[in-house]
Design a protein around this motif. Sequence first.
Motif, PDB file in Angstrom:
ATOM      1  N   ASN A  29      54.438 -14.612  -7.357  1.00 51.46           N
ATOM      2  CA  ASN A  29      53.343 -15.591  -7.262  1.00 51.46           C
ATOM      3  C   ASN A  29      52.559 -15.760  -8.561  1.00 51.46           C
ATOM      4  N   LEU A  30      52.963 -15.114  -9.615  1.00 53.16           N
ATOM      5  CA  LEU A  30      52.180 -15.158 -10.858  1.00 53.16           C
ATOM      6  C   LEU A  30      52.103 -16.551 -11.473  1.00 53.16           C
ATOM      7  N   GLN A  31      53.151 -17.365 -11.326  1.00 55.68           N
ATOM      8  CA  GLN A  31      53.136 -18.696 -11.931  1.00 55.68           C
ATOM      9  C   GLN A  31      52.013 -19.565 -11.375  1.00 55.68           C
ATOM     10  N   ASP A  32      51.593 -19.296 -10.146  1.00 52.61           N
ATOM     11  CA  ASP A  32      50.538 -20.082  -9.507  1.00 52.61           C
ATOM     12  C   ASP A  32      49.145 -19.488  -9.710  1.00 52.61           C
ATOM     13  N   ALA A  33      49.074 -18.330 -10.354  1.00 51.74           N
ATOM     14  CA  ALA A  33      47.798 -17.617 -10.489  1.00 51.74           C
ATOM     15  C   ALA A  33      47.080 -18.006 -11.777  1.00 51.74           C
ATOM     16  N   PHE A  34      45.752 -17.882 -11.746  1.00 51.29           N
ATOM     17  CA  PHE A  34      44.913 -18.078 -12.933  1.00 51.29           C
ATOM     18  C   PHE A  34      44.626 -16.694 -13.484  1.00 51.29           C
ATOM     19  N   LEU A  35      45.347 -16.288 -14.530  1.00 51.98           N
ATOM     20  CA  LEU A  35      45.163 -14.941 -15.054  1.00 51.98           C
ATOM     21  C   LEU A  35      45.278 -14.910 -16.558  1.00 51.98           C
ATOM     22  N   PHE A  36      44.692 -13.852 -17.111  1.00 49.68           N
ATOM     23  CA  PHE A  36      44.694 -13.658 -18.563  1.00 49.68           C
ATOM     24  C   PHE A  36      45.084 -12.245 -18.875  1.00 49.68           C
ATOM     25  N   PRO A  37      45.758 -11.970 -19.959  1.00 51.99           N
ATOM     26  CA  PRO A  37      46.288 -12.952 -20.883  1.00 51.99           C
ATOM     27  C   PRO A  37      47.408 -13.761 -20.228  1.00 51.99           C
ATOM     28  N   GLU A  38      47.567 -14.992 -20.673  1.00 52.71           N
ATOM     29  CA  GLU A  38      48.502 -15.926 -20.048  1.00 52.71           C
ATOM     30  C   GLU A  38      49.956 -15.464 -20.118  1.00 52.71           C
ATOM     31  N   PHE A  39      50.320 -14.649 -21.110  1.00 48.93           N
ATOM     32  CA  PHE A  39      51.714 -14.221 -21.220  1.00 48.93           C
ATOM     33  C   PHE A  39      52.147 -13.334 -20.052  1.00 48.93           C
ATOM     34  N   PHE A  40      51.205 -12.807 -19.285  1.00 48.52           N
ATOM     35  CA  PHE A  40      51.568 -12.000 -18.110  1.00 48.52           C
ATOM     36  C   PHE A  40      52.486 -12.780 -17.171  1.00 48.52           C
ATOM     37  N   LYS A  41      52.261 -14.072 -17.032  1.00 49.66           N
ATOM     38  CA  LYS A  41      53.053 -14.888 -16.112  1.00 49.66           C
ATOM     39  C   LYS A  41      54.542 -14.819 -16.426  1.00 49.66           C
ATOM     40  N   SER A  42      54.897 -14.918 -17.672  1.00 48.62           N
ATOM     41  CA  SER A  42      56.316 -14.908 -18.039  1.00 48.62           C
ATOM     42  C   SER A  42      56.844 -13.502 -18.295  1.00 48.62           C
ATOM     43  N   HIS A  53      56.247  -5.677 -28.466  1.00 49.49           N
ATOM     44  CA  HIS A  53      54.901  -5.847 -29.010  1.00 49.49           C
ATOM     45  C   HIS A  53      54.563  -7.333 -28.926  1.00 49.49           C
ATOM     46  N   ILE A  54      53.506  -7.647 -28.203  1.00 50.26           N
ATOM     47  CA  ILE A  54      53.093  -9.041 -28.032  1.00 50.26           C
ATOM     48  C   ILE A  54      51.700  -9.201 -28.624  1.00 50.26           C
ATOM     49  N   VAL A  55      51.541 -10.221 -29.458  1.00 48.61           N
ATOM     50  CA  VAL A  55      50.242 -10.519 -30.060  1.00 48.61           C
ATOM     51  C   VAL A  55      49.861 -11.933 -29.661  1.00 48.61           C
ATOM     52  N   THR A  56      48.654 -12.103 -29.148  1.00 47.58           N
ATOM     53  CA  THR A  56      48.172 -13.434 -28.810  1.00 47.58           C
ATOM     54  C   THR A  56      46.854 -13.668 -29.541  1.00 47.58           C
ATOM     55  N   VAL A  57      46.620 -14.926 -29.885  1.00 46.15           N
ATOM     56  CA  VAL A  57      45.370 -15.322 -30.525  1.00 46.15           C
ATOM     57  C   VAL A  57      44.827 -16.504 -29.741  1.00 46.15           C
ATOM     58  N   GLU A  58      43.630 -16.353 -29.235  1.00 45.44           N
ATOM     59  CA  GLU A  58      42.984 -17.428 -28.504  1.00 45.44           C
ATOM     60  C   GLU A  58      41.800 -17.917 -29.302  1.00 45.44           C
ATOM     61  N   GLU A  59      41.713 -19.234 -29.456  1.00 44.94           N
ATOM     62  CA  GLU A  59      40.592 -19.804 -30.171  1.00 44.94           C
ATOM     63  C   GLU A  59      39.363 -19.796 -29.280  1.00 44.94           C
ATOM     64  N   LYS A  60      38.235 -19.444 -29.855  1.00 48.55           N
ATOM     65  CA  LYS A  60      36.998 -19.426 -29.095  1.00 48.55           C
ATOM     66  C   LYS A  60      36.507 -20.858 -28.929  1.00 48.55           C
ATOM     67  N   ARG A  61      36.204 -21.200 -27.670  1.00 48.75           N
ATOM     68  CA  ARG A  61      35.695 -22.539 -27.377  1.00 48.75           C
ATOM     69  C   ARG A  61      34.198 -22.589 -27.646  1.00 48.75           C
ATOM     70  N   THR A  62      33.741 -23.732 -28.160  1.00 49.38           N
ATOM     71  CA  THR A  62      32.307 -23.872 -28.443  1.00 49.38           C
ATOM     72  C   THR A  62      31.638 -24.754 -27.437  1.00 49.38           C
TER      73      THR A  62
END
Length: 62
Positions: A29-42, A53-62
């Motif tokens: 059910n992960l594909q339908d879930a709202f979760l972070f970090p987003e790479f968990f789904k795949s 080793h997985i590295v993610t960079v998320e831009e901060k929203r203003t």
Amino acid sequence: MKSNEVEVECESYTSDGIEERLEWLPISNLQDAFLFPEFFKSELACLPAEIKHIVTVEEKRT
């Protein structure tokens, strides 16, 4: 593996003060879930035999 005898309590908040929630979810059910970090789904759907080793960079929203 989830145990029916364990009660998970979370008193965690984001840096913006929003309360976070912990839940057990079936991997199917992960594909339908709202979760972070987003790479968990795949990545959790097809775990590799070796360390990855997985590295993610998320831009901060203003």
